[in-house]
Motif scaffolding. Structure first.
Motif, PDB file in Angstrom:
ATOM      1  N   LEU A  76       5.989  62.854  14.560  1.00  0.00           N
ATOM      2  CA  LEU A  76       6.897  61.705  14.534  1.00  0.00           C
ATOM      3  C   LEU A  76       7.635  61.555  15.867  1.00  0.00           C
ATOM      4  N   LYS A  77       8.079  62.669  16.460  1.00  0.00           N
ATOM      5  CA  LYS A  77       8.775  62.578  17.750  1.00  0.00           C
ATOM      6  C   LYS A  77       7.841  62.043  18.842  1.00  0.00           C
ATOM      7  N   ASN A  78       6.601  62.487  18.843  1.00  0.00           N
ATOM      8  CA  ASN A  78       5.651  61.980  19.843  1.00  0.00           C
ATOM      9  C   ASN A  78       5.371  60.499  19.636  1.00  0.00           C
ATOM     10  N   ALA A  79       5.286  60.066  18.372  1.00  0.00           N
ATOM     11  CA  ALA A  79       5.049  58.645  18.102  1.00  0.00           C
ATOM     12  C   ALA A  79       6.219  57.802  18.590  1.00  0.00           C
ATOM     13  N   ILE A  80       7.460  58.305  18.439  1.00  0.00           N
ATOM     14  CA  ILE A  80       8.637  57.558  18.894  1.00  0.00           C
ATOM     15  C   ILE A  80       8.666  57.496  20.422  1.00  0.00           C
ATOM     16  N   LYS A  81       8.404  58.636  21.081  1.00  0.00           N
ATOM     17  CA  LYS A  81       8.448  58.656  22.552  1.00  0.00           C
ATOM     18  C   LYS A  81       7.365  57.771  23.161  1.00  0.00           C
ATOM     19  N   ASN A  82       6.180  57.714  22.522  1.00  0.00           N
ATOM     20  CA  ASN A  82       5.061  56.925  23.058  1.00  0.00           C
ATOM     21  C   ASN A  82       5.030  55.506  22.515  1.00  0.00           C
ATOM     22  N   ASN A  83       6.056  55.151  21.713  1.00  0.00           N
ATOM     23  CA  ASN A  83       6.138  53.798  21.131  1.00  0.00           C
ATOM     24  C   ASN A  83       4.866  53.451  20.351  1.00  0.00           C
ATOM     25  N   GLN A  84       4.445  54.377  19.492  1.00  0.00           N
ATOM     26  CA  GLN A  84       3.236  54.173  18.685  1.00  0.00           C
ATOM     27  C   GLN A  84       3.564  54.313  17.193  1.00  0.00           C
ATOM     28  N   THR A 103      14.660  63.387   3.582  1.00  0.00           N
ATOM     29  CA  THR A 103      15.424  63.769   4.777  1.00  0.00           C
ATOM     30  C   THR A 103      14.715  63.321   6.047  1.00  0.00           C
ATOM     31  N   CYS A 104      13.402  63.592   6.126  1.00  0.00           N
ATOM     32  CA  CYS A 104      12.639  63.158   7.311  1.00  0.00           C
ATOM     33  C   CYS A 104      12.592  61.635   7.417  1.00  0.00           C
ATOM     34  N   ALA A 105      12.536  60.940   6.283  1.00  0.00           N
ATOM     35  CA  ALA A 105      12.535  59.472   6.304  1.00  0.00           C
ATOM     36  C   ALA A 105      13.842  58.953   6.891  1.00  0.00           C
ATOM     37  N   ARG A 106      14.975  59.557   6.507  1.00  0.00           N
ATOM     38  CA  ARG A 106      16.271  59.119   7.032  1.00  0.00           C
ATOM     39  C   ARG A 106      16.403  59.439   8.516  1.00  0.00           C
ATOM     40  N   ILE A 107      15.933  60.628   8.921  1.00  0.00           N
ATOM     41  CA  ILE A 107      15.998  60.990  10.348  1.00  0.00           C
ATOM     42  C   ILE A 107      15.138  60.042  11.169  1.00  0.00           C
ATOM     43  N   LEU A 108      13.953  59.696  10.661  1.00  0.00           N
ATOM     44  CA  LEU A 108      13.074  58.769  11.372  1.00  0.00           C
ATOM     45  C   LEU A 108      13.721  57.390  11.489  1.00  0.00           C
ATOM     46  N   ALA A 109      14.339  56.920  10.396  1.00  0.00           N
ATOM     47  CA  ALA A 109      14.991  55.603  10.430  1.00  0.00           C
ATOM     48  C   ALA A 109      16.149  55.586  11.422  1.00  0.00           C
ATOM     49  N   LYS A 110      16.934  56.668  11.477  1.00  0.00           N
ATOM     50  CA  LYS A 110      18.057  56.734  12.416  1.00  0.00           C
ATOM     51  C   LYS A 110      17.565  56.821  13.858  1.00  0.00           C
ATOM     52  N   THR A 111      16.486  57.603  14.085  1.00  0.00           N
ATOM     53  CA  THR A 111      16.033  57.863  15.454  1.00  0.00           C
ATOM     54  C   THR A 111      15.420  56.624  16.097  1.00  0.00           C
ATOM     55  N   ILE A 112      14.634  55.859  15.344  1.00  0.00           N
ATOM     56  CA  ILE A 112      13.940  54.711  15.966  1.00  0.00           C
ATOM     57  C   ILE A 112      14.915  53.582  16.318  1.00  0.00           C
ATOM     58  N   ASN A 113      16.128  53.578  15.738  1.00  0.00           N
ATOM     59  CA  ASN A 113      17.118  52.553  16.073  1.00  0.00           C
ATOM     60  C   ASN A 113      18.191  53.063  17.034  1.00  0.00           C
ATOM     61  N   CYS A 114      18.072  54.340  17.443  1.00  0.00           N
ATOM     62  CA  CYS A 114      19.057  54.904  18.366  1.00  0.00           C
ATOM     63  C   CYS A 114      18.946  54.202  19.728  1.00  0.00           C
TER      64      CYS A 114
END
Length: 605
Positions: free
Chosen positions: A31-39, A56-67
């Motif tokens: 998930l972190k690699n997908a966010i950094k590479n915009n994929q 928990t991972c769903a909430r972290i992903l939702a928070k991270t992509i809008n940071c």
């Protein structure tokens, strides 16, 4: 005085970043690699057992992509307006839906209407749908089109514990992530970290027991941890954990295994009675004993030690006890315990079922010793056998003594070699020195006695019926001797059963069935008869006869012993089945039926 509200550990220490997620590195790194590479995919499906971090991972992903201030390692900053609004629970761009209570078509239509509204002050609008497998068939169908072609700003994160209940058309539109059960070591280390932060004293063995009892779910482990902290007044010890969670102490299994290996029947039954008196169920005990044997088997090989999910102190005990238990004992004991576990619920006397299994385990080593007793020449003054009258007048035959093994017939032609070794000759020499006459009488000879090794060619089962056509066997497979000592029928049966155990250990079950189905019958002194069902069994027994007689004759010191197979021919009454057979059967009783058939030209139909 104000009192702070208590927050359970599962909520208080819920991970807020990908790095703090326990035991799911394969998912968080992706998930972190997908966010950094915009994929980022348009839809994610998080599936796995309860309490492993899906929501928990769903909430972290939702928070991270809008940071708005994403960190170089792919984590959210936690300080921007988007992160703060999410942490305060008032974000307008992250929506959570519980599909267990909102599973109708109308609920999905309402969600689709919300999707049309773009995000406010953020890049993405995220919809987290928990327990998505609870949606109805119609709701799934209503959701399909939006899930396949959502607006560019909409991202769906679906979470479920039952992936198999989701329609394949939904699965094909999602990027699927399978969450693993959290390992015992990861869970125990996480509990240690929480205990340190909360200033709670603990024993590593106690935390390992909690982690094992949780069965891969961290939320369950944290709930038990809170319960035991309250129970023990802030001291998580091994004893407080097993008392509070109703877990059987490891020491019981170690002590019972020691009693089984020492064949202490009474002590084993008393241990089991003590376990029952403490309120434990017999099924719980026998399944735990099977797990204990499994751990001992794992502990015998250094390469499999990593499979022991226990603390270091308990692992040391397993390593010590595994050296005292043989692999054959552990496998047989596990098989007995498994059969007991399967039959436990069907038994009317469940306690007896477990006690019978324990008694069988207690006698395993005796059975193994009986089955693997080597064939040796017994001294003439053995008190186990009856004495025969003095036969010293018989001229002894000087010949070398056979060593420990007797050649056994197999299904394929083979040549077996018996070799005289110094180890095998040592006890014989000692006997000859003390009792030269008795030792001389006990000597036996075999073909080709002039050589140090002797070979006996043995025919295959296929050639047994053709011996007379092909000519006699080159060498006689039977051992020769002149001893004729008396013995009891019980002595004979003990050796008969010992030979049967050897056959069973070799895996020759067809031959083993012959030995246990009928008891040999004495038809005259030293002459026995065994009933077999057919010619096939007769030939099978004849193939084993040389090895059997060699064993019996040398053990009982009587070379007149013989065992003859006899086919038990039972008269089978043939019943009429076809129409013609039925007519012939009736015509035999009433011949007038034949005349009736001819006169009216009747047919059998």
């Amino acid at each position: 005085m104000a009192v702070d509200n208590f927050i359970v550990s599962a909520r208080k220490y819920r991970p807020a970043t990908f790095e703090t997620v326990v035991g799911q590195q394969h998912i968080t790194n992706t998930l972190k690699n997908a966010i950094k590479n915009n994929q980022l995919a348009q839809a994610f499906l998080f599936c796995g057992p309860r309490g492993v971090g899906k929501t928990t991972c769903a909430r972290i992903l939702a928070k991270t992509i809008n940071c708005t201030n994403l960190q170089p390692n792919g984590e959210a900053c936690g300080t921007c307006d988007s992160c703060k609004s999410f942490q305060n629970g008032n974000s307008f761009n992250i929506h959570e839906l519980d599909a267990a209570s909102n599973n109708s078509v109308d609920d999905i239509r309402s969600l689709i209407d919300q999707v049309r509204i773009p995000p406010q002050g953020a890049r993405y609008k995220v919809y987290i749908i928990d327990e998505v497998h609870m949606l109805s068939q119609a709701a799934f169908n209503a959701f399909l089109k939006t899930l396949e072609e959502p607006p560019h700003y909409a991202i769906f994160i679906l979470a479920t514990t039952e992936k198999h209940k989701i329609l394949p058309t939904i699965l094909s539109r999602c990027q699927i992530f399978d969450f693993n059960r959290i390992s015992v070591d990861d869970m125990a280390n996480h509990l240690m970290g929480i205990a340190v932060k909360e200033n709670i004293s603990y024993e590593p063995d106690g935390l390992h027991i909690i982690a094992q009892k949780a069965d891969g779910g961290l939320r369950d482990a944290l709930s038990m941890f809170d319960q035991i902290v309250s129970f023990s007044d802030g001291k998580v010890t091994y004893r407080s954990v097993i008392d509070n969670l109703n877990i059987l102490d490891y020491d019981y299994y170690f002590n019972i295994t020691d009693s089984l290996l020492a064949e202490e029947t009474a002590k084993t039954l008393l241990f089991f009675d003590e376990i029952l008196s403490k309120g434990f169920d017999g099924a719980h005990f026998i399944s735990g004993l099977s797990e204990h044997f499994r751990n001992l088997l794992v502990g015998k090989d250094p390469s499999t030690l990593k499979l022991l999910e226990v603390s270091e102190g308990i692992k040391t005990k397993y390593l010590q006890q595994s050296q005292a238990a043989s692999v054959s004992f552990l496998l047989s004991a596990m098989n007995i315990a498994n059969q007991c576990d399967l039959n436990y619920k069907l038994s009317k006397n469940q306690r007896l079922q477990v006690e019978l299994a324990l008694l069988k385990m207690c006698n395993l080593l005796s059975i193994f010793n009986l089955a693997t007793t080597p064939l040796t020449v017994m001294p003439a003054d053995s008190e186990q056998l009856k004495k025969k009258p003095d036969t010293s007048a018989i001229a002894p035959v000087a010949a070398p003594v056979i060593a420990n093994e007797v050649s056994i017939l197999s299904d394929t032609p083979a040549t077996y070699t018996t070799t005289k070794t110094p180890e095998a000759e040592a006890p014989i020499a000692a006997i000859e020195e003390k009792q030269p006459v008795a030792a001389e009488k006990s000597k036996i000879f075999i073909p080709n006695a002039n050589s140090a090794t002797t070979s006996v060619k043995i025919p295959s089962l296929k050639d047994i019926n053709n011996v007379s056509e092909a000519g006699p066997i080159d060498e006689d497979p039977y051992l020769k001797g002149f001893d004729k000592e008396d013995f009891t029928f019980d002595d004979f049966l003990k050796l008969w059963n010992a030979h049967a155990a050897t056959i069973k250990a070799d895996g020759r079950m067809s031959l083993f069935t012959i030995f246990i189905s009928e008891v040999p019958k004495m038809i005259s002194p030293y002459q026995f008869e065994i009933l077999v069902e057919n010619k096939v069994q007769e030939n099978l027994f004849k193939s084993e006869k040389p090895a059997l007689l060699n064993f019996l004759r040398t053990k009982l010191r009587n070379f007149d012993i013989d065992v003859h197979p006899r086919v038990d021919e039972q008269v089978v009454v043939k019943r009429p089945y076809t129409a013609q057979e039925k007519f012939q059967h009736m015509a035999a009783k009433n011949p007038e039926l034949i005349e009736l058939k001819k006169r009216f030209n009747l047919d059998f139909d």
